[in-house]
Every structure is written in structure tokens, then in C-alpha cells.
Design a protein around this motif. Sequence first.
Motif, PDB file in Angstrom:
ATOM      1  N   ASP A  30     -42.913 -12.131 -70.997  1.00  0.00           N
ATOM      2  CA  ASP A  30     -41.941 -12.071 -72.085  1.00  0.00           C
ATOM      3  C   ASP A  30     -40.567 -11.648 -71.591  1.00  0.00           C
ATOM      4  O   ASP A  30     -39.542 -12.193 -72.017  1.00  0.00           O
ATOM      5  N   GLU A  31     -40.531 -10.663 -70.687  1.00  0.00           N
ATOM      6  CA  GLU A  31     -39.250 -10.217 -70.138  1.00  0.00           C
ATOM      7  C   GLU A  31     -38.565 -11.344 -69.368  1.00  0.00           C
ATOM      8  O   GLU A  31     -37.358 -11.562 -69.510  1.00  0.00           O
ATOM      9  N   ALA A  32     -39.346 -12.057 -68.553  1.00  0.00           N
ATOM     10  CA  ALA A  32     -38.780 -13.142 -67.759  1.00  0.00           C
ATOM     11  C   ALA A  32     -38.244 -14.250 -68.664  1.00  0.00           C
ATOM     12  O   ALA A  32     -37.143 -14.776 -68.429  1.00  0.00           O
ATOM     13  N   GLU A  33     -38.986 -14.588 -69.715  1.00  0.00           N
ATOM     14  CA  GLU A  33     -38.529 -15.638 -70.630  1.00  0.00           C
ATOM     15  C   GLU A  33     -37.234 -15.227 -71.330  1.00  0.00           C
ATOM     16  O   GLU A  33     -36.302 -16.029 -71.460  1.00  0.00           O
ATOM     17  N   THR A  34     -37.172 -13.973 -71.789  1.00  0.00           N
ATOM     18  CA  THR A  34     -35.957 -13.477 -72.429  1.00  0.00           C
ATOM     19  C   THR A  34     -34.779 -13.544 -71.470  1.00  0.00           C
ATOM     20  O   THR A  34     -33.671 -13.971 -71.826  1.00  0.00           O
ATOM     21  N   LEU A  35     -35.017 -13.146 -70.242  1.00  0.00           N
ATOM     22  CA  LEU A  35     -33.961 -13.117 -69.232  1.00  0.00           C
ATOM     23  C   LEU A  35     -33.421 -14.515 -68.944  1.00  0.00           C
ATOM     24  O   LEU A  35     -32.206 -14.745 -68.979  1.00  0.00           O
ATOM     25  N   VAL A  36     -34.315 -15.467 -68.663  1.00  0.00           N
ATOM     26  CA  VAL A  36     -33.869 -16.778 -68.184  1.00  0.00           C
ATOM     27  C   VAL A  36     -33.366 -17.681 -69.306  1.00  0.00           C
ATOM     28  O   VAL A  36     -32.643 -18.641 -69.047  1.00  0.00           O
ATOM     29  N   THR A  37     -33.748 -17.393 -70.542  1.00  0.00           N
ATOM     30  CA  THR A  37     -33.306 -18.254 -71.649  1.00  0.00           C
ATOM     31  C   THR A  37     -32.077 -17.726 -72.375  1.00  0.00           C
ATOM     32  O   THR A  37     -31.479 -18.447 -73.178  1.00  0.00           O
ATOM     33  N   ASN A  38     -31.668 -16.488 -72.116  1.00  0.00           N
ATOM     34  CA  ASN A  38     -30.536 -15.911 -72.845  1.00  0.00           C
ATOM     35  C   ASN A  38     -29.314 -15.632 -71.975  1.00  0.00           C
ATOM     36  O   ASN A  38     -28.289 -15.194 -72.479  1.00  0.00           O
ATOM     37  N   SER A  39     -29.418 -15.860 -70.680  1.00  0.00           N
ATOM     38  CA  SER A  39     -28.284 -15.631 -69.794  1.00  0.00           C
ATOM     39  C   SER A  39     -27.823 -16.949 -69.183  1.00  0.00           C
ATOM     40  O   SER A  39     -28.636 -17.792 -68.808  1.00  0.00           O
ATOM     41  N   THR A  40     -26.499 -17.108 -69.077  1.00  0.00           N
ATOM     42  CA  THR A  40     -25.929 -18.315 -68.466  1.00  0.00           C
ATOM     43  C   THR A  40     -25.526 -18.066 -67.018  1.00  0.00           C
ATOM     44  O   THR A  40     -25.065 -18.977 -66.342  1.00  0.00           O
ATOM     45  N   ASN A  41     -25.701 -16.832 -66.550  1.00  0.00           N
ATOM     46  CA  ASN A  41     -25.326 -16.484 -65.182  1.00  0.00           C
ATOM     47  C   ASN A  41     -26.557 -16.581 -64.282  1.00  0.00           C
ATOM     48  O   ASN A  41     -27.309 -15.623 -64.105  1.00  0.00           O
ATOM     49  N   SER A  42     -26.757 -17.765 -63.702  1.00  0.00           N
ATOM     50  CA  SER A  42     -27.966 -18.015 -62.911  1.00  0.00           C
ATOM     51  C   SER A  42     -28.076 -17.086 -61.709  1.00  0.00           C
ATOM     52  O   SER A  42     -29.172 -16.646 -61.353  1.00  0.00           O
ATOM     53  N   LYS A  43     -26.937 -16.772 -61.072  1.00  0.00           N
ATOM     54  CA  LYS A  43     -26.977 -15.923 -59.877  1.00  0.00           C
ATOM     55  C   LYS A  43     -27.512 -14.537 -60.212  1.00  0.00           C
ATOM     56  O   LYS A  43     -28.335 -13.980 -59.478  1.00  0.00           O
ATOM     57  N   LYS A  44     -27.045 -13.956 -61.320  1.00  0.00           N
ATOM     58  CA  LYS A  44     -27.528 -12.631 -61.706  1.00  0.00           C
ATOM     59  C   LYS A  44     -28.989 -12.672 -62.114  1.00  0.00           C
ATOM     60  O   LYS A  44     -29.756 -11.761 -61.803  1.00  0.00           O
ATOM     61  N   VAL A  45     -29.380 -13.731 -62.817  1.00  0.00           N
ATOM     62  CA  VAL A  45     -30.774 -13.872 -63.241  1.00  0.00           C
ATOM     63  C   VAL A  45     -31.690 -13.964 -62.027  1.00  0.00           C
ATOM     64  O   VAL A  45     -32.729 -13.288 -61.954  1.00  0.00           O
ATOM     65  N   ILE A  46     -31.318 -14.783 -61.056  1.00  0.00           N
ATOM     66  CA  ILE A  46     -32.129 -14.947 -59.842  1.00  0.00           C
ATOM     67  C   ILE A  46     -32.205 -13.633 -59.078  1.00  0.00           C
ATOM     68  O   ILE A  46     -33.260 -13.271 -58.532  1.00  0.00           O
ATOM     69  N   LYS A  47     -31.101 -12.872 -59.052  1.00  0.00           N
ATOM     70  CA  LYS A  47     -31.095 -11.574 -58.363  1.00  0.00           C
ATOM     71  C   LYS A  47     -32.092 -10.614 -59.021  1.00  0.00           C
ATOM     72  O   LYS A  47     -32.826  -9.893 -58.335  1.00  0.00           O
ATOM     73  N   VAL A  48     -32.138 -10.592 -60.349  1.00  0.00           N
ATOM     74  CA  VAL A  48     -33.087  -9.736 -61.057  1.00  0.00           C
ATOM     75  C   VAL A  48     -34.513 -10.163 -60.727  1.00  0.00           C
ATOM     76  O   VAL A  48     -35.383  -9.322 -60.451  1.00  0.00           O
ATOM     77  N   ILE A  49     -34.772 -11.463 -60.742  1.00  0.00           N
ATOM     78  CA  ILE A  49     -36.115 -11.972 -60.423  1.00  0.00           C
ATOM     79  C   ILE A  49     -36.521 -11.569 -59.010  1.00  0.00           C
ATOM     80  O   ILE A  49     -37.652 -11.135 -58.766  1.00  0.00           O
ATOM     81  N   GLN A  50     -35.582 -11.695 -58.070  1.00  0.00           N
ATOM     82  CA  GLN A  50     -35.873 -11.334 -56.679  1.00  0.00           C
ATOM     83  C   GLN A  50     -36.121  -9.838 -56.535  1.00  0.00           C
ATOM     84  O   GLN A  50     -37.007  -9.420 -55.788  1.00  0.00           O
ATOM     85  N   ASP A  51     -35.336  -9.026 -57.247  1.00  0.00           N
ATOM     86  CA  ASP A  51     -35.471  -7.572 -57.138  1.00  0.00           C
ATOM     87  C   ASP A  51     -36.742  -7.066 -57.811  1.00  0.00           C
ATOM     88  O   ASP A  51     -37.419  -6.171 -57.295  1.00  0.00           O
ATOM     89  N   ARG A  52     -37.037  -7.612 -58.987  1.00  0.00           N
ATOM     90  CA  ARG A  52     -38.173  -7.110 -59.764  1.00  0.00           C
ATOM     91  C   ARG A  52     -39.491  -7.765 -59.392  1.00  0.00           C
ATOM     92  O   ARG A  52     -40.550  -7.158 -59.459  1.00  0.00           O
ATOM     93  N   GLY A  53     -39.442  -9.060 -59.019  1.00  0.00           N
ATOM     94  CA  GLY A  53     -40.671  -9.804 -58.857  1.00  0.00           C
ATOM     95  C   GLY A  53     -41.265 -10.124 -60.219  1.00  0.00           C
ATOM     96  O   GLY A  53     -40.720  -9.741 -61.265  1.00  0.00           O
ATOM     97  N   VAL A  54     -42.372 -10.842 -60.238  1.00  0.00           N
ATOM     98  CA  VAL A  54     -43.032 -11.170 -61.499  1.00  0.00           C
ATOM     99  C   VAL A  54     -44.483 -10.721 -61.439  1.00  0.00           C
ATOM    100  O   VAL A  54     -45.142 -10.858 -60.413  1.00  0.00           O
ATOM    101  N   GLY A  55     -44.960 -10.190 -62.555  1.00  0.00           N
ATOM    102  CA  GLY A  55     -46.320  -9.666 -62.608  1.00  0.00           C
ATOM    103  C   GLY A  55     -47.254 -10.528 -63.424  1.00  0.00           C
ATOM    104  O   GLY A  55     -48.177 -10.021 -64.065  1.00  0.00           O
ATOM    105  N   PHE A  56     -47.026 -11.838 -63.418  1.00  0.00           N
ATOM    106  CA  PHE A  56     -47.854 -12.746 -64.210  1.00  0.00           C
ATOM    107  C   PHE A  56     -47.961 -14.078 -63.489  1.00  0.00           C
ATOM    108  O   PHE A  56     -47.234 -14.338 -62.523  1.00  0.00           O
TER     109      PHE A  56
END
Length: 271
Positions: A30-56
Motif C-alpha cells: 500500500d505504501e509503495a502504491e501510494t508513493l508511485v501513483t501520487n508523485s511526479t518526481n520519479s528520481k525521488k520515488v526511485i531513491k525512496v524505493i532503493q533506500d527502503r526496499g520492498v517487503g512484499f
Amino acid sequence: MRKQLIGLLWVSILIGAASTALAQNPLTADEAETLVTNSTNSKKVIKVIQDRGVGFTVSRNYIENLKRKGVKENVLAALCVAATGPLSKDQLIVLLKSGMPDESLAALVKNRRLTFKPSDDDLDEFRGLGAGDQLATALQNSQWIIETLSNRKLIPGTAAAAHPGPYQDSAGSKVDPPVPVYHPSPQYTKEARQARISGNVSMNIVVNEKGEVTDATVVRGLGYGLDESALRAVKSWKFKPARRDGTPIAAKVTVEVSFVLDAQDLPGIQQ
């Protein structure tokens, strides 16, 4: 409008959290979906994904849902790379479409391995999407994982990775791989919990014609008593045996057991 504002607020929280203790807790679906569908800044979104990783598990349905919502290929690729466990065919297709270099994809396949056994048609499809010789070789040589199970409680009949389908062996016979039907979870050890150790224990196992595990060997472990815990659990598993042209056979396969810490075991996380 209110829903959109709430989504943007969560995006700002998630992006801000990438530099805090919360970053040690992987993104939920749910967090990942909220992040990637509500932000237009792909670089920041990718940085968050890289830093946090995904648990699903980044499944086909999850990927298709995000595609329908207009999520870019490079963001989908970041989710697939950040995911743990073996790669699925759908994840590989996303990564190929994102333009990921052949050498990097080959290294990822070698490290993560696969949830499926690539057929000749699969290889042709991948080449049509830009796969080069390095990736093709890595796919042909890669081990495929029949199952990834967690120390957490599982709903019967579900698992972190999809069961691979039947394939043809070198003699042209149809082979159905073994499928776990009883898989008690391993226990976290006190030492591993205190050291905050998590990850996967990979094992080669032999499943006989009755679906019993007759041999198990750790090929990639974690230490801290988790390897022994995984072995004890896996040796008690029961399988629907592999079949060749409908006849039960013994099979040597690779399985993974994923050890996942709960939130209360991570620093800075309060329940």
C-alpha cells in the motif's frame, strides 16, 4: 480532492522517512502504491524505493495495476530490483522494457535466480525485448526456486513466490515440479533476533516419490542458528511429488526460507 491531498501528504511523509529510522522498515504494498501513483518526481520515488526496499511480492497483478494507473517503466523496474527473492517472468519483462543493461540484468538473474524455468519461447520473447547473449546465458544457467516461504505465519496454500509451471525435460517428457502442501514455519533464533539478522536461507533438497524430504543441504545461509532452524523446518515439509508424464518421481530442487524481522525488532519503530 481530499483523497488526492491525503495521497500527497503520505508521499511527503514517505520521502521524508527515507532519511530516518523508518527507512529500515521496507515499504508495504500500500505504501509503495501510494508513493508511485501520487508523485511526479520519479528520481525521488526511485531513491525512496532503493533506500527502503520492498517487503512484499511484486506480482503480475500488482505490476498491471500500477501500469493502469500510469506508473512509468523505470519506477516499476525500481520496484522489481528492490524486491527480494527470485525473479518472476513478469519482473524480467518490466526490467527489459526499462532498458536495464544486459550485463546488469544477467548479474541480477545470477544473484536472485528465477521462479520459473525459461522455455525456448520465453527466451525468444526476451530477445525480442532486447535481451542479449549475457542475459540469455544467465537465464539458461540459472537455478529456479520452487518456493520461497517465510518464518511468519502463512495462509495455507499461499507463499511468497508463485509455483512454477510444468516444463519439458531434455527427453521431451512433461515434468511437473513438486509443490509444498505442508510447510511449518522455522523459528527465529534469539541470537539472530538480537543481531537483527534477516534474509534468505537457500537449500537444495531431494523430494522422493511420496513427497517426503529425504535430503537437505544449505547452499547459502545466514548463520546465527537460522540455517539449522531452516533445515529442521524444511525436513518436516510434505510435498505433492514431482511427476514425469503423470508418474510420481524423486526430484532435486532449490527452496528458500525467508527470515523477516517484525517491526518491534527494528530500531526506531514503535507499534
